[in-house]
Design an enzyme around this catalytic site. Structure first.
Site, PDB file in Angstrom:
ATOM      1  N   LYS A   9       0.810  -1.414   0.039  1.00  0.00           N
ATOM      2  CA  LYS A   9      -0.021  -0.005  -0.047  1.00  0.00           C
ATOM      3  C   LYS A   9       0.784   1.235   0.039  1.00  0.00           C
ATOM      4  CE  LYS A   9      -3.867  -2.448   2.480  1.00  0.00           C
ATOM      5  NZ  LYS A   9      -4.806  -2.266   3.662  1.00  0.00           N
ATOM      6  N   TYR A  49     -12.420  -2.444  -3.234  1.00  0.00           N
ATOM      7  CA  TYR A  49     -12.766  -2.467  -1.743  1.00  0.00           C
ATOM      8  C   TYR A  49     -14.380  -2.575  -1.710  1.00  0.00           C
ATOM      9  CZ  TYR A  49      -8.187  -2.055   0.294  1.00  0.00           C
ATOM     10  OH  TYR A  49      -6.858  -2.151   0.692  1.00  0.00           O
ATOM     11  N   PHE A  57     -15.101   3.005   7.779  1.00  0.00           N
ATOM     12  CA  PHE A  57     -13.795   3.356   7.362  1.00  0.00           C
ATOM     13  C   PHE A  57     -13.502   3.315   5.952  1.00  0.00           C
ATOM     14  CE2 PHE A  57     -14.144  -1.244   8.189  1.00  0.00           C
ATOM     15  CZ  PHE A  57     -13.632  -1.575   7.060  1.00  0.00           C
ATOM     16  N   ARG A  85      -1.534 -14.679   3.865  1.00  0.00           N
ATOM     17  CA  ARG A  85      -2.292 -13.863   4.695  1.00  0.00           C
ATOM     18  C   ARG A  85      -1.592 -14.354   6.159  1.00  0.00           C
ATOM     19  NH1 ARG A  85      -6.496 -10.250   3.861  1.00  0.00           N
ATOM     20  NH2 ARG A  85      -7.157 -10.673   5.912  1.00  0.00           N
ATOM     21  N   THR A  91      -5.274  -8.028  10.590  1.00  0.00           N
ATOM     22  CA  THR A  91      -5.729  -6.791   9.828  1.00  0.00           C
ATOM     23  C   THR A  91      -5.134  -5.798  10.597  1.00  0.00           C
ATOM     24  OG1 THR A  91      -7.587  -7.814   8.909  1.00  0.00           O
ATOM     25  CG2 THR A  91      -7.539  -5.449   8.998  1.00  0.00           C
ATOM     26  N   ARG A 102       2.754  -6.974   9.095  1.00  0.00           N
ATOM     27  CA  ARG A 102       1.771  -5.711   9.771  1.00  0.00           C
ATOM     28  C   ARG A 102       2.511  -6.013  11.146  1.00  0.00           C
ATOM     29  NH1 ARG A 102      -3.779  -7.723   7.269  1.00  0.00           N
ATOM     30  NH2 ARG A 102      -3.811  -6.114   5.570  1.00  0.00           N
ATOM     31  N   ASN A 112      -1.795  -0.302   7.159  1.00  0.00           N
ATOM     32  CA  ASN A 112      -1.328  -1.316   7.497  1.00  0.00           C
ATOM     33  C   ASN A 112      -0.463  -2.244   6.629  1.00  0.00           C
ATOM     34  OD1 ASN A 112      -3.326  -2.270   6.026  1.00  0.00           O
ATOM     35  ND2 ASN A 112      -4.198  -3.416   7.495  1.00  0.00           N
ATOM     36  N   HIS A 115      -1.859  -5.456   1.310  1.00  0.00           N
ATOM     37  CA  HIS A 115      -3.027  -5.996   1.196  1.00  0.00           C
ATOM     38  C   HIS A 115      -2.917  -7.351   0.643  1.00  0.00           C
ATOM     39  CE1 HIS A 115      -7.059  -7.097  -0.431  1.00  0.00           C
ATOM     40  NE2 HIS A 115      -6.488  -7.674  -1.418  1.00  0.00           N
ATOM     41  N   GLU A 126      -9.395 -10.204  -7.706  1.00  0.00           N
ATOM     42  CA  GLU A 126      -8.541  -9.120  -7.756  1.00  0.00           C
ATOM     43  C   GLU A 126      -7.353  -9.042  -8.705  1.00  0.00           C
ATOM     44  OE1 GLU A 126      -7.632  -9.414  -3.521  1.00  0.00           O
ATOM     45  OE2 GLU A 126      -9.510  -8.762  -2.916  1.00  0.00           O
TER      46      GLU A 126
HETATM   47  P1  DAT Z   1      -7.582  -7.108   5.327  1.00  0.00           P
HETATM   48  O1  DAT Z   1      -6.841  -6.045   4.778  1.00  0.00           O
HETATM   49  O2  DAT Z   1      -6.791  -8.023   6.246  1.00  0.00           O
HETATM   50  O3  DAT Z   1      -8.127  -8.142   4.249  1.00  0.00           O
HETATM   51  P2  DAT Z   1     -10.133  -6.186   5.630  1.00  0.00           P
HETATM   52  O4  DAT Z   1     -10.708  -6.668   4.280  1.00  0.00           O
HETATM   53  O5  DAT Z   1     -11.017  -6.330   6.744  1.00  0.00           O
HETATM   54  O6  DAT Z   1      -8.844  -6.506   6.100  1.00  0.00           O
HETATM   55  O7  DAT Z   1     -10.232  -4.272   5.481  1.00  0.00           O
HETATM   56  C1  DAT Z   1      -9.721  -4.020   4.321  1.00  0.00           C
HETATM   57  C2  DAT Z   1      -8.732  -2.716   5.081  1.00  0.00           C
HETATM   58  O8  DAT Z   1      -9.643  -1.832   5.657  1.00  0.00           O
HETATM   59  C3  DAT Z   1      -7.832  -3.086   5.863  1.00  0.00           C
HETATM   60  O9  DAT Z   1      -6.538  -3.631   5.553  1.00  0.00           O
HETATM   61  C4  DAT Z   1      -7.509  -1.859   6.618  1.00  0.00           C
HETATM   62  C5  DAT Z   1      -8.804  -0.970   6.532  1.00  0.00           C
HETATM   63  N1  DAT Z   1      -9.714  -1.517   7.914  1.00  0.00           N
HETATM   64  C6  DAT Z   1     -10.384  -2.423   8.278  1.00  0.00           C
HETATM   65  N2  DAT Z   1     -10.891  -2.495   9.319  1.00  0.00           N
HETATM   66  C7  DAT Z   1     -10.749  -1.081   9.723  1.00  0.00           C
HETATM   67  C8  DAT Z   1     -11.030  -0.128  10.821  1.00  0.00           C
HETATM   68  N3  DAT Z   1     -11.745  -0.841  11.773  1.00  0.00           N
HETATM   69  N4  DAT Z   1     -10.386   0.995  10.745  1.00  0.00           N
HETATM   70  C9  DAT Z   1      -9.814   1.667   9.848  1.00  0.00           C
HETATM   71  N5  DAT Z   1      -9.504   0.744   8.815  1.00  0.00           N
HETATM   72  C10 DAT Z   1     -10.177  -0.389   8.697  1.00  0.00           C
HETATM   73 MG    MG Z   2      -9.655  -7.994   2.856  1.00  0.00          MG
END
Ligand code: DAT
Ligand code: MG
Length: 145
Positions: A9, A49, A57, A85, A91, A102, A112, A115, A126
């Protein structure tokens, strides 16, 4: 052979962690079959996304991922989705174990570093969003596959 979509990212690119992160996957023995440094247009960010649309968020997520260049990659290997993963860590970096990407490089969930696709289905989706088939190396052209 299984493939996954991984993306460093904007925070990871800006902090010059591309080499460090690529090194981890190479050392593990995974195969890089596609990569590019790119800026993500808003419409691509929204598609990527889409599952998070409506969450608190979401707007911040889309504006962050479009805020600077990302390093998009496709990696191949046995069980690569689950394995990468695991190597990325949870996450929220606060919950991510030391030794994970991370866990080692980040403190905030909104920045973080990386992705990674979370299932075979999302990997396929994707990869198709970010890469044309002709941008990926075919298995028969890999030396050690
Ligand atoms: P991941 O990236 O581990 O697949 P995700 O798909 O649940 O996680 O979320 C996508 C991204 O969104 C994640 O990398 C960071 C952001 N994110 C997730 N939960 C969040 C939160 N509670 N507050 C802020 N950003 C968040
Ligand atoms: Mg995800």
């Amino acid at each position: 052979m299984e493939k996954t979509f991984l993306m460093i990212k904007p925070d990871g690119v800006q902090r010059q962690l591309i080499g460090e992160i690529v090194n981890r996957f190479e050392r593990k023995g995974l195969q890089l079959v596609g990569a590019k440094l790119m800026s993500i247009p808003t419409n691509l960010a929204e598609q990527h996304y889409g599952e998070h649309k409506g969450k608190p968020f979401y707007d911040e997520l889309v504006s962050f991922i479009t805020s600077g260049p990302v390093f998009a990659m496709v990696w191949q290997g046995e069980n690569v989705v689950e394995l990468t993963r695991k190597m990325m860590g949870k996450t929220n970096p606060k919950d991510a174990e030391p030794g994970t990407i991370r866990g080692d490089y980040s403190t905030q969930v909104s920045q973080n570093i990386i992705h990674g696709s979370d299932s075979l289905e999302s990997a396929e989706r994707e990869i198709a969003l970010f890469f044309n088939q002709n941008e990926l190396i075919k298995s028969e052209n890999l030396i050690n596959s």
